[in-house]
Enzyme design. Structure first.
Site, mmCIF file in Angstrom:
data_model
loop_
_atom_site.group_PDB
_atom_site.id
_atom_site.type_symbol
_atom_site.label_atom_id
_atom_site.label_comp_id
_atom_site.label_asym_id
_atom_site.label_seq_id
_atom_site.Cartn_x
_atom_site.Cartn_y
_atom_site.Cartn_z
ATOM 1 N N GLU A 166 -13.384 15.059 -6.982
ATOM 2 C CA GLU A 166 -13.845 16.151 -6.224
ATOM 3 C C GLU A 166 -13.414 16.064 -4.764
ATOM 4 O OE1 GLU A 166 -17.851 16.863 -8.995
ATOM 5 O OE2 GLU A 166 -17.904 16.949 -6.519
ATOM 6 N N GLY A 170 -13.900 11.392 -3.743
ATOM 7 C CA GLY A 170 -12.819 10.653 -4.367
ATOM 8 C C GLY A 170 -13.138 9.312 -4.673
ATOM 9 N N ILE A 381 17.725 -1.154 4.158
ATOM 10 C CA ILE A 381 18.922 -1.772 3.656
ATOM 11 C C ILE A 381 19.900 -0.873 3.405
ATOM 12 C CG2 ILE A 381 19.753 -3.159 1.931
ATOM 13 C CD1 ILE A 381 17.292 -4.825 1.511
ATOM 14 N N GLU A 407 -7.502 5.976 -7.963
ATOM 15 C CA GLU A 407 -8.222 4.893 -8.498
ATOM 16 C C GLU A 407 -8.781 4.206 -7.516
ATOM 17 O OE1 GLU A 407 -8.720 3.734 -11.795
ATOM 18 O OE2 GLU A 407 -7.443 4.805 -12.728
ATOM 19 N N THR A 409 -8.926 4.120 -2.923
ATOM 20 C CA THR A 409 -7.973 3.743 -1.998
ATOM 21 C C THR A 409 -8.174 2.293 -1.586
ATOM 22 O OG1 THR A 409 -9.589 4.118 -0.143
ATOM 23 C CG2 THR A 409 -8.407 5.820 -0.850
#
Length: 429
Positions: A166, A170, A381, A407, A409
């Site tokens: 929400e 989170g 690179i 999932e 932080t």
């Protein structure tokens, strides 16, 4: 303590699965993913790819993983479809048996390869998806059979979704504000869920709510909410910086009535803190998966930069710049190997029934910054070519950022790890 020897070889099921996903990724996932990225929209549910996916037998393989053979009316598991190169038909596809040897490790192989080609498309595969772990860890046998049997019909692609996050709740899921209250033989739900993968197309969504906001984790309840139920609607489809081939939606519940039999686990399950523990327990299975997905994207960025160097530079010449490029590529490869091994370790522990909370969070916390560093170095690179859309380096860089957020932080994972090491409770996992 973990035994010193962990088998790192790939068994035939792993090899077959990787080759299958490799073919699918090259022919379908990456081309469609690039198209979606340019159009800034996920493929619609009626996209031809999803029907092809089902026709190959891959939808059956993904959904059968979660259904017991006795729930299938005597139907025998299918071998991989002959339509998929690399599938011999002699080895059952991963997930179709009641118990699959090294199932968690097998999942790591499949997820890394799928994310290598396009993580957004991998997240869009038909099936119960992220809703599966809470159903399997919290649901009754009747609920598992009733809701997962939806995916036994292989004629039409179907999705499931997981509604926990929400705005403002989170990583700290104990702070969810979606409410639920009992009214006779029904529950009434009110609230809004955000950033829900496949939320708009899901047949049903596992929705977490609370009976009392002041109770924190002890007030949590989980419900199966079917698409089309009155008071349950899609808010919006998000426009995102990366993984644009994955549908991300908000879901709104306004006096949504859910029958009591849709309460996952039944009311007895939620005595004490079981509801919150159920919500958190399956993260030990999914967090290594998120970590290995990040490694898949990072590997794609590494190989893209490596191949660019091979095609555009005479690296055998003794120039300082070339030496630095070689050092960067070497560093990128080593870092990816470290991340992969962390995920394999967590999955090996899961396969052997060992608690892996710390290892799961370690994999998740480590792999996102590893792959973010790798994609950034790939851009460096390739110099000006790295930001051009005719190359994929800038897409990989946009796609990878989300992995440090969803999932849980990276900061939250480090809190989880520290609290577990010290034996302290955590509201995040």
């Amino acid at each position: 303590m973990i035994p010193a020897m962990i088998d790192l070889t790939l068994d035939p099921a792993m090899e077959t699965s990787r080759e299958m996903i490799k073919w699918l990724g090259k022919e379908k996932l990456r081309p469609i993913g690039i198209e979606c990225d340019r159009n800034e929209a996920p493929p619609p549910p009626d996209h031809p790819f999803f029907k092809e996916f089902m026709d190959m037998g891959l939808g059956a393989a993904m959904s059968r993983e979660f259904l017991k053979p006795e729930d299938k009316d005597g139907e025998k598991p299918k071998a991989p479809s002959a339509a998929v190169p690399g599938a011999t038909g002699t080895t059952s596809h991963p997930g179709v048996e009641k118990k699959v040897k090294n199932a968690a490790r097998l999942r790591m192989i499949i997820l890394e390869e799928a994310a290598y080609w396009d993580h957004g498309m991998a997240a869009s595969f038909p099936g119960p998806g992220l809703a599966t772990p809470p159903i399997m860890s919290m649901g009754t046998d009747e609920q598992k059979k009733r809701f997962l049997a939806t995916y036994e019909d292989q004629t039409t692609p179907k999705w499931g979704a997981f509604g926990l996050t929400e705005a403002g709740a989170g990583s700290d899921v104990a702070a969810i504000k979606t409410t639920c209250r009992k009214d006779g033989k029904e529950w009434i739900l009110n609230g809004e869920k955000v950033f829900i993968t496949n939320g708009a197309r899901a047949e049903w969504t596992v929705v977490f709510a609370t009976i009392d906001k002041t109770k924190g984790r002890e007030g949590h309840r989980a419900f199966m909410v079917e698409k089309g139920r009155p008071g349950f609607r899609v808010g919006k489809i998000e426009k995102k910086m990366g993984i644009r081939s994955s549908e991300t939606a908000s879901l709104v519940l306004e006096d949504c009535r859910v029958p009591e039999e849709n309460l996952l686990g039944g009311e007895g399950y939620y005595q004490g803190k079981a509801g919150f523990k159920g919500a958190m327990g399956f993260f030990d299975l999914t967090r290594p998966g998120v970590g290995i997905l990040a490694i898949g994207v990072g590997r794609a960025a590494y190989e893209h930069a490596r191949d660019f160097v091979k095609e555009n530079y005479m690296t055998g010449r003794p120039l300082p710049r070339y030496r630095k490029i070689q050092e960067k590529l070497n560093h990128m490869r080593r870092r990816l190997d470290v991340g992969r091994l962390l995920c394999w370790k967590a999955s090996w522990m899961a396969d052997h029934g060992k608690p892996n909370n710390v290892e799961a969070s370690t994999a998740k916390a480590s792999c996102a910054p590893i792959s973010l560093e790798v994609t950034r170095m790939g851009l460096e690179i390739m110099a000006d070519a790295g930001v051009r859309q005719d190359y994929l380096a800038e897409k990989f860089f946009r796609d990878i950022k989300i992995f440090d957020i969803f999932e849980g932080t990276g900061q939250v994972q480090r809190i989880v790890i520290a609290k577990r090491l010290l034996g302290l409770p955590s509201s995040q996992g």
